[in-house]
Design an enzyme around this catalytic site. Sequence first.
Site, PDB file in Angstrom:
ATOM      1  CB  SER A  99      -0.255 -22.704  10.666  1.00 17.87           C
ATOM      2  OG  SER A  99      -0.848 -21.634  11.352  1.00 17.87           O
ATOM      3  CG  ASP A 242      -2.803 -21.305  14.880  1.00 18.32           C
ATOM      4  OD1 ASP A 242      -2.132 -20.903  15.837  1.00 18.32           O
ATOM      5  OD2 ASP A 242      -2.506 -21.041  13.697  1.00 18.32           O
ATOM      6  CG  ASP A 244       1.837 -22.046  14.124  1.00 18.18           C
ATOM      7  OD1 ASP A 244       0.632 -21.735  14.198  1.00 18.18           O
ATOM      8  OD2 ASP A 244       2.612 -21.523  13.302  1.00 18.18           O
ATOM      9  CG  ASP A 246       0.845 -18.405  13.683  1.00 15.76           C
ATOM     10  OD1 ASP A 246      -0.223 -19.037  13.836  1.00 15.76           O
ATOM     11  OD2 ASP A 246       1.456 -18.345  12.596  1.00 15.76           O
TER      12      ASP A 246
END
Length: 446
Positions: A99, A242, A244, A246
Amino acid sequence: MKLFGTDGVRGEAGSFLSVSVAMKVAMAAGIYLKSSAVTNKILVGKDTRRSGYMIENAIVSGLTAVGYDVVEVGPMPTPAIAYITENMRCDAGIMISASHNSYEDNGIKFFNGHGDKFSSEIEKEIENIYFNEALLNKSQVTGKAIGKAKRIDDVIGRYIVQLKNSFPVHMTLQGIRIVLDTANGAAYKVGPTVLEELGAEVIVLHDTPNGFNINEDCGALYTKDLCNSVIKYRADLGIALDGDADRLVVVDEKGEVVDGDQLLGALGVHLYEENKLKGGGIVATVMSNQGLDDYMSAHGLKLFRSDVGDKHVLQIMKKQGINFGGEQSGHIIISDYAKTGDGLVAALQVLALLIAKKKPASELLRPFPLYPQKLVNLHVKNKKPLSEIASLDEKLTALEDEGIRHLIRYSGTENKLRVLLECKEREIMNEKMDEIVDFFTKALNG
């Protein structure tokens, strides 16, 4: 050793998250899923970290060793993996990402066949299998039972269609200038494509991943470049994702970051006014500001609080029949369109709000005042149970007696103690924060 933290398995790649750990975790997950397998396929995606190659190959080896077929889709946002897992009728999906962490770390996130993150109970079952060497050895298959793997490169189109379907069909982004920071991460292709196809003029920052620059002084945690660029290009909005994708952080047309709780409040009430909010309220976490409570109440809506982590937010959403919730950090779930936090879905809803109200972001996205709040992340040598720290209960009772709300918890992925204080008087809050940080420094690092 405990495997699962707040959001899957996460740690330094090659150290905590080694090839053997990744392979065994995949085997354990495959063994657990086999009992209810429907299609015998598991989807695997990743972000742009160099270590993703290593971990991806280990996961494929582990899954095929216990008889599962694997579909590899390469770099894709976490919410895309959740969506495509269900869309392609896979038994589960796996996202390889840490992440917002720097490139040295990596992680493994699991989704069931419906695109929902594994519950804590399922994670515990997988952890038990992981440590059962006899079961791992017995479950490995031979001959024609060994699974196969194939790579598919065109799934990005499915996700783009899903994203565009989340945006009101009667609206266009024509005439809107957006600065988008993709954090050199998983959305470096899909993010600009969606916004441009909807008509926006897009200035893209940090979209040249090299395996080591993901989240490096960019993206949702480092917004300086984005803020400056919004002013430089006179943009209507800045969007930061960010690694990834999400998580969403928004910058208004003045180059100022919008608070995550204010963003939740603005979107929640807008959905309510559009008759799109279900369940009579929204879900946030215990970290969210008291000002959000007040704002929801003023509109006759409820605010439900969950533990930290978007999977916990989603659990409360399902329990209460609510379709909107999130974390102040930027994980925003709109369950009509996504099963997990989706930065691009949330960004499109923000843009829809701006278009509908015909007002600037600085005016629309700060609809209520915030209580002064301070969060300190304290590096600790060891995560001693809070219940075992002498005199802590007395310290916390003293804070409550002065009207100070507190939340103290260990990070699920790092050696950090997160200390959050909130009250109406900023000077008192700062004074008490200094005292409590000094207390914990001596108790945990002394």
